[in-house]
Structures are given as structure tokens and as C-alpha cells.
Write a protein that holds these residues in place. Structure first.
Motif, PDB file in Angstrom:
ATOM      1  N   TYR A   1       0.805  -1.213   0.000  1.00 55.40           N
ATOM      2  CA  TYR A   1       0.000   0.000   0.000  1.00 55.40           C
ATOM      3  C   TYR A   1       0.845   1.274   0.000  1.00 55.40           C
ATOM      4  N   LYS A   2       0.229   2.356  -0.468  1.00 51.23           N
ATOM      5  CA  LYS A   2       0.881   3.658  -0.492  1.00 51.23           C
ATOM      6  C   LYS A   2       0.790   4.321   0.888  1.00 51.23           C
ATOM      7  N   PHE A   3       1.708   5.249   1.137  1.00 49.81           N
ATOM      8  CA  PHE A   3       1.631   6.054   2.349  1.00 49.81           C
ATOM      9  C   PHE A   3       0.611   7.157   2.092  1.00 49.81           C
ATOM     10  N   ALA A   4      -0.559   7.026   2.696  1.00 49.37           N
ATOM     11  CA  ALA A   4      -1.670   7.940   2.433  1.00 49.37           C
ATOM     12  C   ALA A   4      -1.817   8.933   3.583  1.00 49.37           C
ATOM     13  N   THR A   5      -1.716  10.217   3.262  1.00 53.37           N
ATOM     14  CA  THR A   5      -1.914  11.259   4.264  1.00 53.37           C
ATOM     15  C   THR A   5      -2.152  12.592   3.562  1.00 53.37           C
ATOM     16  N   GLN A   6      -2.805  13.499   4.268  1.00 52.61           N
ATOM     17  CA  GLN A   6      -2.946  14.871   3.773  1.00 52.61           C
ATOM     18  C   GLN A   6      -2.257  15.840   4.724  1.00 52.61           C
ATOM     19  N   MET A   7      -1.339  15.321   5.517  1.00 53.89           N
ATOM     20  CA  MET A   7      -0.612  16.177   6.444  1.00 53.89           C
ATOM     21  C   MET A   7       0.350  17.085   5.673  1.00 53.89           C
ATOM     22  N   ASP A   8       0.361  18.352   6.027  1.00 47.31           N
ATOM     23  CA  ASP A   8       1.268  19.329   5.424  1.00 47.31           C
ATOM     24  C   ASP A   8       2.538  19.352   6.282  1.00 47.31           C
ATOM     25  N   PHE A   9       3.542  18.615   5.844  1.00 50.68           N
ATOM     26  CA  PHE A   9       4.755  18.480   6.646  1.00 50.68           C
ATOM     27  C   PHE A   9       5.573  19.773   6.667  1.00 50.68           C
ATOM     28  N   ASP A  10       5.456  20.582   5.620  1.00 51.58           N
ATOM     29  CA  ASP A  10       6.137  21.880   5.621  1.00 51.58           C
ATOM     30  C   ASP A  10       5.570  22.771   6.722  1.00 51.58           C
ATOM     31  N   ALA A  11       4.249  22.790   6.827  1.00 46.81           N
ATOM     32  CA  ALA A  11       3.605  23.613   7.862  1.00 46.81           C
ATOM     33  C   ALA A  11       3.915  23.082   9.256  1.00 46.81           C
ATOM     34  N   MET A  12       3.950  21.762   9.390  1.00 48.91           N
ATOM     35  CA  MET A  12       4.289  21.157  10.682  1.00 48.91           C
ATOM     36  C   MET A  12       5.693  21.565  11.106  1.00 48.91           C
ATOM     37  N   LYS A  13       6.628  21.523  10.161  1.00 48.40           N
ATOM     38  CA  LYS A  13       8.020  21.880  10.462  1.00 48.40           C
ATOM     39  C   LYS A  13       8.145  23.354  10.848  1.00 48.40           C
ATOM     40  N   GLU A  14       7.484  24.210  10.073  1.00 46.18           N
ATOM     41  CA  GLU A  14       7.583  25.641  10.317  1.00 46.18           C
ATOM     42  C   GLU A  14       7.012  26.032  11.683  1.00 46.18           C
ATOM     43  N   SER A  15       5.894  25.410  12.055  1.00 46.50           N
ATOM     44  CA  SER A  15       5.204  25.793  13.290  1.00 46.50           C
ATOM     45  C   SER A  15       5.737  25.084  14.530  1.00 46.50           C
ATOM     46  N   LEU A  16       6.165  23.843  14.373  1.00 45.45           N
ATOM     47  CA  LEU A  16       6.491  23.028  15.551  1.00 45.45           C
ATOM     48  C   LEU A  16       7.958  22.628  15.644  1.00 45.45           C
ATOM     49  N   GLY A  17       8.740  22.954  14.609  1.00 47.73           N
ATOM     50  CA  GLY A  17      10.116  22.472  14.517  1.00 47.73           C
ATOM     51  C   GLY A  17      11.046  22.938  15.619  1.00 47.73           C
ATOM     52  N   ASP A  18      10.767  24.100  16.242  1.00 55.03           N
ATOM     53  CA  ASP A  18      11.638  24.591  17.309  1.00 55.03           C
ATOM     54  C   ASP A  18      11.509  23.759  18.580  1.00 55.03           C
ATOM     55  N   GLU A  19      10.328  23.200  18.796  1.00 58.45           N
ATOM     56  CA  GLU A  19      10.062  22.484  20.057  1.00 58.45           C
ATOM     57  C   GLU A  19      10.043  20.968  19.903  1.00 58.45           C
ATOM     58  N   TYR A  20       9.682  20.484  18.706  1.00 52.51           N
ATOM     59  CA  TYR A  20       9.458  19.057  18.511  1.00 52.51           C
ATOM     60  C   TYR A  20      10.297  18.483  17.370  1.00 52.51           C
ATOM     61  N   VAL A  21      10.452  17.146  17.402  1.00 49.44           N
ATOM     62  CA  VAL A  21      10.817  16.367  16.222  1.00 49.44           C
ATOM     63  C   VAL A  21       9.648  15.437  15.934  1.00 49.44           C
ATOM     64  N   LEU A  22       9.541  14.994  14.682  1.00 49.42           N
ATOM     65  CA  LEU A  22       8.431  14.134  14.261  1.00 49.42           C
ATOM     66  C   LEU A  22       8.986  12.826  13.693  1.00 49.42           C
ATOM     67  N   ILE A  23       8.546  11.724  14.252  1.00 52.12           N
ATOM     68  CA  ILE A  23       8.892  10.400  13.713  1.00 52.12           C
ATOM     69  C   ILE A  23       7.669   9.865  12.981  1.00 52.12           C
ATOM     70  N   VAL A  24       7.844   9.537  11.705  1.00 45.86           N
ATOM     71  CA  VAL A  24       6.745   8.983  10.898  1.00 45.86           C
ATOM     72  C   VAL A  24       6.941   7.474  10.799  1.00 45.86           C
ATOM     73  N   LYS A  25       5.986   6.724  11.330  1.00 48.85           N
ATOM     74  CA  LYS A  25       6.072   5.262  11.333  1.00 48.85           C
ATOM     75  C   LYS A  25       4.978   4.690  10.438  1.00 48.85           C
ATOM     76  N   TYR A  26       5.394   4.043   9.350  1.00 43.72           N
ATOM     77  CA  TYR A  26       4.424   3.433   8.428  1.00 43.72           C
ATOM     78  C   TYR A  26       3.818   2.164   9.038  1.00 43.72           C
ATOM     79  N   HIS A  27       2.612   1.855   8.565  1.00 44.37           N
ATOM     80  CA  HIS A  27       2.038   0.529   8.800  1.00 44.37           C
ATOM     81  C   HIS A  27       2.873  -0.477   8.018  1.00 44.37           C
ATOM     82  N   TYR A  28       2.962  -1.721   8.501  1.00 42.33           N
ATOM     83  CA  TYR A  28       3.822  -2.703   7.827  1.00 42.33           C
ATOM     84  C   TYR A  28       3.373  -3.017   6.394  1.00 42.33           C
TER      85      TYR A  28
END
Length: 404
Positions: free
Chosen positions: A245-272
Motif C-alpha cells: 500500500y501507499k503512504f496515504a496522508t494529507q498532512m502538510d509536513f512543511d507547515a508542521m516543520k515551520e510551526s512546531l520544529g523549534d520544540e518538537y521532532v516528528l517520527i513517521v512510522k508506516y504501517h507494515y
């Protein structure tokens, strides 16, 4: 000439095609005796070393039983060389005749997904099916429609599922809710093991500062940032081929990085079931690339918050009583066109349900643990009482008692 020697003479060259291997496997199936000390393990249809089966095996190592049993792990060719097993277990290539032969020799099969269609359980083999999560989405015989890798034949899907489950001797359940659904949806008449999930034992034994620090160091996680874990499920209708299967999401990772990047890191874990080659480099160091070898139970332990959708990860993560955010951009479509749910997400999940990246960012930016628990604490307690009913950190040992 002994039977073993005859088999050796008959074994096809591993370069031969799969059909020849299956032909010989079926020919000898009734003539191979099971060995009481041989165990066959498989996780995620052979795509990684993780989950319930991993933690059962590692508890065997703790008890020295990997030296008393012949333990075999089966892996797909793509992952085979990447796996470095602890203990004395041996690896098997899922495309090899040796795997087929070992399946006939094994007294115990311990899997966490359905077995392949071509695999036939010998009459003396004990099949312990641990499954891979408390059901949120409708399963098997409860499904009224199917659109899985392009397969829309619901009658064929149900028939095949029922054929698989009829071979299971034991089935592990995390809670009474699952027991009821599994009995009906799987038409399961064997023995239900209401012991919680073995994979969650680590959430009891290693939920402490020292162990969490060790895991972070192993995975090279920054110490000065909070950790968000994004673990969505797959979409039945978004695939490359059957079972991939494809990795399906509508998350805007650019916006996530810009807004939350100073405080957080993001780990993306796919389904097997998801196989996608996404270049995360442009989001570094905000997004930390995670492959199939990273164990999600360890990722739970090091994460400060979980972002998911309709995945059963929510039921395991709840043991930690940490905040969860539900990014369900396609909630109505998923519910009405792909999989219906067993329960009302809006009423039951202990965290905010959001449809857009902007909403998600806003919830996380305004989040405080005190306010979160004030708003969702009562719902969270009800959630864990219902869905973590049998989880107590001893499930792996219960399975080993059964083996003994």
C-alpha cells in the motif's frame, strides 16, 4: 534409504520457481513428522521483526528457552539480510523450500497475522495466533464490503478468511470487547487467551527515565526536543499491488516543520503494509526517518505525544496515559466507503479529532498536559479500563507457560 535422505534428494534448487517448491511441499506434507521442540515465528507477514511474536521470543531468551527449542523466524527476501536476530533463532527466507519444510516440522506456529493461503497446518501442529491489534475497523465476516488492493469480492474475502481462522488453535485477546468481536468476525471456535498483548509488556517494564534514555540514544533522538510519533494506518484503496500500500496522508509536513520544529521532532512510522520510498531529507532534522526495523513499542516509550487516525496503535499507547491527537482528514469517506467502525470515534477516543493540518498544529501549540487531562481525563480512564483490560505486563510469560 532414509526418508530424510530422500527429501534431500528431492529438494529443488532454490533457484527453481515457487511452483516447483510448492509441488514438492504438498507431496511430502503428510509424511513429515512434527518436532515437539521446533517453533516457527512470523511477524507482519514476514516484513519485520516486531510485535507480539517478537516479545514472546525475547521472553524465551530471558528464560533461556531459545537454547531448549529450535526457533525459526520467517522473513521476506527484502528484509531478510537486514534482520539481526538475538538469541539462537535461525532465519528463513519466505521464498525458500526450507521455510515450507520447517513449517511442516514445527510443533508450534506463532504468528500475528493470517497465514499464507498455500500454508497448510499439520494435524499435530499447534497454531497460536496473537493477532496485531484491538479492532477499531470492521474485520473479516463483519465487513459488508471490501476494496482491498482492488479486490472487491466480499464473498471470496470472507471465505478465505474463514478458511484461515479455522486452523487457529489459540487466539490472543487484549480485552473482552475484542474477544466478542473475534469470536464472531473470525468465526473462531478455539481457545481465547485473554491475557493482553505480549508486545505491551515492555510498556510496563521499561516506562522509566533510564530505559527511555537508552532507547533515545540508540535511535539518535535529540535530547533537547519533544517527540511526536505519527503512526497512521493504511488505506485499502490506495495501493501499488496486492498487499503493498501507499503512504496515504494529507498532512502538510512543511507547515508542521515551520510551526512546531523549534520544540518538537516528528517520527513517521508506516504501517507494515505500506511500502513507499519517500525522501524526508528536506524536512531534516525535524522529521526523523524511520524504517521497518524500528520497533513501534520503543517509539511509544520515547514519544511525548501520538498522532494517529484509525490505527489500533491508540489502544497500546493508551497504557502510557500520554496525549493522543487524531488526524482524521477522511473520516466520513473512510467510514462510509472503506471500513465501518465498531465504535463511535468521536464519543470514545481520548483526544482531539482534527480534519486539517492547521487544526492539528493549533491543538498541539495550545496543548498543556494539565488542560488535556482536565478535558479528556475521564474519557481516557474509561478508554483504558475498556481496551487495556487484560494488559498487565505478563502476557509473554503466559504464552510461554502454554508452550511448556
Amino acid at each position: 534409504m532414509s526418508f530424510k535422505k530422500k527429501i534431500k534428494q528431492m529438494i529443488p534448487n532454490e533457484q527453481n520457481n515457487w511452483r516447483n517448491k510448492l509441488r514438492l511441499y504438498r507431496k511430502i506434507a503428510k509424511h513429515v513428522s512434527t518436532d515437539d521442540k521446533t517453533i516457527l515465528f512470523q511477524s507482519s507477514v514476514g516484513r519485520n521483526y516486531s510485535g507480539n511474536t517478537r516479545y514472546i521470543y525475547e521472553e524465551m531468551i530471558e528464560q533461556g528457552l531459545d537454547k531448549k527449542y529450535n526457533c525459526y523466524w520467517v522473513f521476506e527476501k527484502s528484509i531478510y539480510d537486514k534482520i539481526d536476530l538475538p538469541g539462537n533463532a535461525k532465519k528463513l527466507d519466505k521464498s525458500s523450500f526450507k521455510f515450507l519444510y520447517t513449517s511442516l516440522k514445527s510443533k508450534y506456529w506463532i504468528f500475528d497475522t493470517r497465514q499464507p493461503n498455500y500454508l497448510k497446518k499439520p494435524k499435530d501442529t499447534v497454531f497460536i495466533e496473537t493477532w496485531h491489534g484491538t479492532p477499531l475497523k470492521k474485520l473479516a465476516l463483519d465487513m459488508e464490503k471490501v476494496d482491498m488492493s482492488g479486490n472487491t469480492n466480499i464473498k471470496q474475502y470472507r471465505k478465505r478468511f474463514k478458511k484461515h481462522t479455522s486452523q487457529w488453535d489459540y487466539l490472543v485477546s487484549q480485552n473482552s470487547y475484542s474477544t466478542e468481536i473475534f469470536r464472531r468476525a473470525f468465526a473462531f471456535n478455539g481457545e481465547m487467551l485473554e491475557i493482553g498483548y505480549p508486545r505491551n509488556d515492555i510498556l510496563f517494564s521499561k516506562n522509566n527515565d533510564e530505559d527511555i534514555k537508552k532507547i533515545k540514544e540508540k535511535m539518535n533522538i535529540p535530547k533537547d526536543k519533544k517527540v511526536m510519533l505519527y503512526a497512521p494506518t493504511w488505506r485499502d484503496n490506495e495501493f501499488y499491488k496486492n498487499g503493498i500500500y501507499k503512504f496515504a496522508t494529507q498532512m502538510d509536513f512543511d507547515a508542521m516543520k515551520e510551526s512546531l520544529g523549534d520544540e518538537y521532532v516528528l517520527i513517521v512510522k508506516y504501517h507494515y503494509s505500506v511500502k513507499d520510498n519517500i525522501d524526508w531529507e528536506k524536512y531534516a532534522p525535524f522529521i526523523i526517518e524511520c524504517n521497518e526495523l524500528w520497533d513501534i513499542q520503543e517509539l511509544y516509550l520515547i514519544s511525548d505525544i501520538l498522532i494517529t487516525d484509525y490505527s489500533s496503535v491508540m489502544f497500546d499507547y493508551a497504557i502510557l496515559k500520554r496525549p493522543m491527537f487524531f488526524f482524521t482528514y477522511d473520516l466520513e469517506f473512510y467510514k462510509n466507503n472503506l471500513r465501518d467502525f465498531y465504535f463511535d470515534m468521536v464519543e470514545e477516543v481520548p483526544g482531539p479529532i482534527v480534519m486539517t493540518t492547521e487544526e492539528l498544529i493549533s491543538e498541539i501549540e495550545e496543548f498543556s498536559e494539565e488542560e488535556y487531562m482536565e478535558k479528556y481525563g475521564e474519557k481516557y480512564n474509561s478508554f483504558t479500563e475498556k481496551y487495556n483490560e487484560f494488559d498487565d505486563g505478563t502476557a509473554s510469560d503466559e504464552i510461554i507457560k502454554l508452550l511448556k
